[in-house]
Design a protein around this motif. Sequence first.
Motif, short mmCIF file in Angstrom:
data_model
loop_
_atom_site.label_atom_id
_atom_site.label_comp_id
_atom_site.label_asym_id
_atom_site.label_seq_id
_atom_site.Cartn_x
_atom_site.Cartn_y
_atom_site.Cartn_z
N GLY A 216 0.79 -1.22 0.00
CA GLY A 216 0.00 0.00 0.00
C GLY A 216 0.82 1.27 0.00
O GLY A 216 0.29 2.35 0.27
N SER A 217 2.11 1.15 -0.31
CA SER A 217 2.99 2.33 -0.24
C SER A 217 3.00 3.16 -1.52
O SER A 217 3.59 4.24 -1.56
N GLY A 218 2.39 2.64 -2.60
CA GLY A 218 2.35 3.39 -3.85
C GLY A 218 3.28 2.86 -4.93
O GLY A 218 3.42 3.49 -5.99
N LYS A 219 3.90 1.72 -4.69
CA LYS A 219 4.85 1.17 -5.67
C LYS A 219 4.15 0.84 -6.99
O LYS A 219 4.60 1.24 -8.07
N THR A 220 3.06 0.09 -6.91
CA THR A 220 2.36 -0.34 -8.13
C THR A 220 1.81 0.86 -8.90
O THR A 220 1.92 0.93 -10.12
#
Length: 308
Positions: free
Chosen positions: A42-46
């Motif tokens: 959920g950190s924004g990588k994708t």
Amino acid sequence: MNTSPAISVRNLVKRFGTKTVVDHVSMDVATGEIVGFLGPNGSGKTTTIRIICGLLTPDEGEGSVLGHDLRTEALRIKREVGYMTQRFSFYEDLTIAENLEFVARLYRLKPVEEHVGRTLEELGLTSRRDQLAGTLSGGWKQRLALAACIMHKPKLLLLDEPTAGVDPKARREFWDEIHRLARDGLTVLVSTHYMDEAERCHRISYISYGRMLASGAVDEVVANAGLTTFVVEGEHLNEVAAELEGRPGVEQIAPFGATLHVVGSDAKLLKKSLADIARRDGVTVRPGETSLEDVFIQFMAGSKDNMQ
């Protein structure tokens, strides 16, 4: 030799409703480099990866990928990028060869059989070309997915947690293949949760809940974190761990086999809190080497979940 960066993005922002998933992220990836993209779920990588490959348009920010403008040339970016998603996304009732033939036609590669044959050979899939994709093990599914991503000879490979659920042997073989491709000039951005994989990258970037916290070679990121680690060995370590909880300077306590790793950012305070433990009979306390995992945990502890 191309000296311009394969990826150069500045202040990328992506919001979904009221939530900011990517929060002013900047990143540079040199041509031919393998960069590990780390961060908690959920950190924004994708989302960042999908912006880079042209699948999503940023709400703010700018940049270029393979020399193409992120906002105005998304289609050109897509044609020169290979993107391997987290989930296996091929037709399970088609054979390996049939799946690759389908992909070859999507990219309008001709002659189809020649491209499929070459790709099967390069990825060691020739002997399994007639096997149904749905019957493959995790490692072979991963190899098929990689084959489909590189068949059109992309200049940039984006891999989103590509080895999740794959056994150690298959993971090592996969990474050997990634390094072979990079030696031939392919640029790779790969998100991973495995510290041993991150350490095989030329550089790493750490993102936490939308914000980029660190970037550089693994040794640089570990050194810049400013952590001190002590290793505790001896008897009754469970009791020792319970005693150390909450002491000044003690920020992490992690069992490693028959030892404890005790980590903190204030070396003097940490050493003071361990002094009485070090004086006990049958217990030794010695300086240890801070690991990338220690840094990863520290970053997570200090970050606020942007979705709460």
